[in-house]
Design an enzyme around this catalytic site. Sequence first.
Site, PDB file in Angstrom:
ATOM      1  N   CYS A  48       6.672  12.782   2.669  1.00  0.00           N
ATOM      2  CA  CYS A  48       8.065  12.927   2.532  1.00  0.00           C
ATOM      3  C   CYS A  48       8.493  13.331   3.317  1.00  0.00           C
ATOM      4  O   CYS A  48       7.811  15.118   3.504  1.00  0.00           O
ATOM      5  CB  CYS A  48       7.600  13.738   0.526  1.00  0.00           C
ATOM      6  SG  CYS A  48      10.168  13.583   0.360  1.00  0.00           S
TER       7      CYS A  48
ATOM      8  N   GLN B  43       0.757  11.979  -7.869  1.00  0.00           N
ATOM      9  CA  GLN B  43       1.084  11.754  -6.894  1.00  0.00           C
ATOM     10  C   GLN B  43       1.125  13.777  -6.989  1.00  0.00           C
ATOM     11  O   GLN B  43       2.367  14.316  -7.638  1.00  0.00           O
ATOM     12  CB  GLN B  43       1.950  11.753  -6.425  1.00  0.00           C
ATOM     13  CG  GLN B  43       1.735  11.752  -4.911  1.00  0.00           C
ATOM     14  CD  GLN B  43       3.126  11.895  -3.835  1.00  0.00           C
ATOM     15  OE1 GLN B  43       3.804  11.797  -4.776  1.00  0.00           O
ATOM     16  NE2 GLN B  43       2.152  10.716  -2.921  1.00  0.00           N
TER      17      GLN B  43
ATOM     18  N   GLY C  46       7.433  -0.648  -3.247  1.00  0.00           N
ATOM     19  CA  GLY C  46       8.530   0.196  -3.156  1.00  0.00           C
ATOM     20  C   GLY C  46       9.949   0.221  -3.828  1.00  0.00           C
ATOM     21  O   GLY C  46       9.844  -0.091  -5.276  1.00  0.00           O
ATOM     22  N   ARG C  47      11.098   0.215  -2.845  1.00  0.00           N
ATOM     23  CA  ARG C  47      11.736   0.015  -3.841  1.00  0.00           C
ATOM     24  C   ARG C  47      12.140  -1.478  -4.126  1.00  0.00           C
ATOM     25  O   ARG C  47      12.598  -1.367  -5.007  1.00  0.00           O
ATOM     26  CB  ARG C  47      12.759   0.514  -2.328  1.00  0.00           C
ATOM     27  CG  ARG C  47      13.824   1.595  -2.391  1.00  0.00           C
ATOM     28  CD  ARG C  47      12.590   2.458  -2.484  1.00  0.00           C
ATOM     29  NE  ARG C  47      13.359   4.463  -2.497  1.00  0.00           N
ATOM     30  CZ  ARG C  47      12.484   5.290  -2.192  1.00  0.00           C
ATOM     31  NH1 ARG C  47      11.041   5.484  -2.693  1.00  0.00           N
ATOM     32  NH2 ARG C  47      13.283   6.639  -3.019  1.00  0.00           N
TER      33      ARG C  47
ATOM     34  N   LEU D 161      10.330   9.290  -6.112  1.00  0.00           N
ATOM     35  CA  LEU D 161      10.837  10.387  -7.232  1.00  0.00           C
ATOM     36  C   LEU D 161      12.172   9.927  -8.174  1.00  0.00           C
ATOM     37  O   LEU D 161      12.858   9.031  -7.652  1.00  0.00           O
ATOM     38  CB  LEU D 161      11.327  11.604  -6.243  1.00  0.00           C
ATOM     39  CG  LEU D 161      11.573  12.948  -6.992  1.00  0.00           C
ATOM     40  CD1 LEU D 161      10.580  13.548  -7.771  1.00  0.00           C
ATOM     41  CD2 LEU D 161      11.883  13.859  -5.914  1.00  0.00           C
TER      42      LEU D 161
ATOM     43  N   HIS E   5       1.784   4.742   5.335  1.00  0.00           N
ATOM     44  CA  HIS E   5       3.279   4.033   5.141  1.00  0.00           C
ATOM     45  C   HIS E   5       3.791   4.134   6.590  1.00  0.00           C
ATOM     46  O   HIS E   5       3.860   5.097   6.940  1.00  0.00           O
ATOM     47  CB  HIS E   5       4.090   4.783   4.656  1.00  0.00           C
ATOM     48  CG  HIS E   5       5.641   5.104   4.422  1.00  0.00           C
ATOM     49  ND1 HIS E   5       6.728   5.780   3.367  1.00  0.00           N
ATOM     50  CD2 HIS E   5       6.119   3.560   5.815  1.00  0.00           C
ATOM     51  CE1 HIS E   5       7.876   5.308   3.716  1.00  0.00           C
ATOM     52  NE2 HIS E   5       7.465   3.995   4.888  1.00  0.00           N
TER      53      HIS E   5
ATOM     54  N   ASN F 186       1.569   0.863   2.615  1.00  0.00           N
ATOM     55  CA  ASN F 186       2.509   0.996   2.747  1.00  0.00           C
ATOM     56  C   ASN F 186       4.164   1.023   3.457  1.00  0.00           C
ATOM     57  O   ASN F 186       3.984   0.847   4.460  1.00  0.00           O
ATOM     58  CB  ASN F 186       3.327   2.354   1.459  1.00  0.00           C
ATOM     59  CG  ASN F 186       4.230   3.116   0.548  1.00  0.00           C
ATOM     60  OD1 ASN F 186       5.353   3.790   1.425  1.00  0.00           O
ATOM     61  ND2 ASN F 186       5.656   1.819  -0.370  1.00  0.00           N
ATOM     62  N   GLY F 187       5.197   0.404   2.523  1.00  0.00           N
ATOM     63  CA  GLY F 187       6.449   0.335   3.689  1.00  0.00           C
ATOM     64  C   GLY F 187       7.332  -0.860   4.317  1.00  0.00           C
ATOM     65  O   GLY F 187       6.217  -2.069   5.000  1.00  0.00           O
TER      66      GLY F 187
END
Length: 332
Positions: free
Chosen positions: A101, A71, A234-235, A20, A172, A212-213
């Site tokens: 989320c 998504q 991700g990040r 987001l 995740h 993921n994660g």
Amino acid sequence: MTTANRAYTDSLRLSVAPMLDWTDRHCRYFHRLLAPGARLYSEMMHANAILHGDRERHLGHDACDNPVALQLGGSDPALLAQAAQVAAAWGYDEINLNCGCPSDRVQAGRFGACLMREPALVAECVAAMVAAVDIPVTVKCRLGVDEDNDYEQFAAFVDAQVAAGADMVIVHARNAWLKGLSPKENREIPPLKYDWAYRLKAERPQLPVVLNGGIASLEAVQAHLQQVDGVMLGRIAYHDPYVLHLVEAAQTGMAVRSRTELLRQMQPYVQGWLERGVALKHISKHLLGLYAGQPGGRAFRQVLSEGAHRPGAGWELVEAAIAVTGEGRELC
């Protein structure tokens, strides 16, 4: 597995997570330059925003984004089906339902991670979208919520979605704590249990499983790909985006290019949007991490972040930021 399914699975070996306020169309254009074969995901959009909001703002994307997935957030099967139809008409290649989320706002709207407690409702949502579109419908979930620690419960949630028509699951690999932890803490505090995703794949070899994660290096990606079909970054893909390029090169054998060479490919895109009245800051914010960990990386970030908000800022500011790294002079 059919040839078409194999091609779809292969495209999932590297993907960038929906984030987001981060993975907007400008971010995705940049990531596509870094990793031409990666599957990219939009920010999460609620079905109501797609149906009643500014569709160009929410759904607009460049053709080079593809393969790109939208998504969706929501828990009303009919609304999700309508939103999926709109997204398919706008050229998206996949619809992904957010069941991971943990934010309070998302919980209040009865979507996101809290849906893991309602597998039958999620299955209704998946089935409605599958019936509405001809593109893959997938689910992104956690391992459970709060104190859940039952692999069989997690696996049953996944099985319900596959039975409803889901083509793939993105896991995740940690729980979501719905009370007491912020979204940031939910990405860091609940322990990672990659072995659950590994087991899911081993027990369901025909089901594409993407992990993921907490994945933050080329070496970690390569290790996980021995166990699952794909890895979603991700990040790290945002804060050190050059990792995407290194992973893509390792997977495909393409030549590794310098950060500056890749960044300069953004020039026509940036100038095109500047001519349309978009301020540089809306694009340059996605470039700040490109030289992370490199000599001059902090100065690069400072030049861009301090100058991009000023009226009239243009590509020359990006070149000035490149110059402080020292890398640009070698490519002139």
